[in-house]
Scaffold this active site. Sequence first.
Site, mmCIF file in Angstrom:
data_model
loop_
_atom_site.group_PDB
_atom_site.id
_atom_site.type_symbol
_atom_site.label_atom_id
_atom_site.label_comp_id
_atom_site.label_asym_id
_atom_site.label_seq_id
_atom_site.Cartn_x
_atom_site.Cartn_y
_atom_site.Cartn_z
ATOM 1 N N SER A 294 36.953 41.050 60.889
ATOM 2 C CA SER A 294 35.976 41.302 59.836
ATOM 3 C C SER A 294 34.737 41.961 60.410
ATOM 4 O O SER A 294 34.563 42.041 61.629
ATOM 5 C CB SER A 294 35.576 39.975 59.167
ATOM 6 O OG SER A 294 36.702 39.283 58.676
ATOM 7 N N SER A 332 40.662 41.393 56.312
ATOM 8 C CA SER A 332 39.335 41.629 56.873
ATOM 9 C C SER A 332 38.250 41.257 55.862
ATOM 10 O O SER A 332 38.316 41.637 54.696
ATOM 11 C CB SER A 332 39.193 43.107 57.264
ATOM 12 O OG SER A 332 37.980 43.337 57.938
ATOM 13 N N ASP A 334 34.825 42.177 54.932
ATOM 14 C CA ASP A 334 33.853 43.259 55.135
ATOM 15 C C ASP A 334 32.776 43.121 54.066
ATOM 16 O O ASP A 334 32.916 43.645 52.952
ATOM 17 C CB ASP A 334 34.546 44.618 55.042
ATOM 18 C CG ASP A 334 35.744 44.716 55.991
ATOM 19 O OD1 ASP A 334 35.677 44.129 57.073
ATOM 20 O OD2 ASP A 334 36.730 45.365 55.620
#
Length: 421
Positions: A294, A332, A334
């Site tokens: 991330s 991930s 983000d």
Amino acid sequence: MNPFRLSLLLGAVSCLSLGSAPAEAQSPQARPRARDLGITFGGQPGPNNAITDVSGVEVGHTTLISGDPQGPRGKGAVRTGVTAVLPRGKDGVSEDVFAAIYSLNGNGEMTGSHWLTEAGQLAGPVMLTNTNDVGTVRDSVISWAMKRGLEWELGLPVVAETWDGLLHDIYGFHVKAAHTHRALDGARGGPVAEGSVGGGTGMVCHSFKAGIGTASRKLPESEGGYTVGVLLQCNYGARHLFTVEGVPVGEEISDLRPCYTGPKKPGPGMFKNLPACAASRGATQPRTPEGAGSIIVVVATDAPLLPHQLERLAKRVPLGIGKMGGLGANSSGDIFVAFSTQRLKPPAGKSVASVSALDNERMTPLFEATIQATQEAILNSMLASDTMTGAEGSRVYGLPQDRLLQAMKKYGRLAKPSPTP
């Protein structure tokens, strides 16, 4: 390295935590940053090329490095920490700022985000740490606030995370309240330490060692003269996608993959197929999941922006990440937060504040500055990080500066080094 940064190093006092006491890693490290190497991404940085170039912003780290890499889960290698970003510094911590959040991919956590979005304002610091210690850091911000009589004002702390479980004994829950308090108390302006410090201590980016990175851009007076600063915790990305100013660095440096140094493979878990270092150093194919991490990005500016404009700014962060090879992969997290430091507090005895809003027609230079600073901060987070060996003997190699420069020269993308002022 330019003389200015070297003089700061010579005057700095630092301590590395090899036991239970946290390290305070505030001073810049000896390793060159991207701009020192001639990799500029365009634009003009502020004096420190850091988020603290936005007046009033302070950053603090607590770094935890201790333990036996071969120790059992819960008692193994500690490679983690806490980073604090205070929009108005410690003295103005109770004064809100306009803010907004944008999530490119939501496989992550940022506490306090619902009220921030509802109110369009950020109260208190933005904290960065590892996934499993988000709750501890959140509670610790409140206990820190209680000592200052601000438990109501800072009652919904903003704490974000990335997962450092490859290098860190993440199920040992090693971050304590004192570590959060120390990061907050130690926050200050000026140069910001990068790499394996604070919340970024155990992080990995494009299968290289990474962590905390920062950069800034100062717009020319003709474009408002505003400053944009970025600080990020980098823990995302596949190696083969890693790109610097159009150069396929990940393809040029396809070896130096994560591996293990101990007598047995790590496991169970997602890294159970990690190869032995002796056999994998020259490997060109990954044997463990890539792109599953991330990235958390904090954007600060002194431009007078309203919350909806700050959301627009946060939405430009992925363009910088994408230029470096990020995809916003399924696993991930983000998540990005942007804030403006313009004053919101009404005059004494008044309930209405007068605030300014930049004409949308003048936003584009801020977008460009955000994209440039994001790219540079990502690379800075990697250049500042040395090879690290952590939990269960896992090892992640640092980005080799000499091979990075070779790749940049091969594609004709290396400028003359541009020292930070």
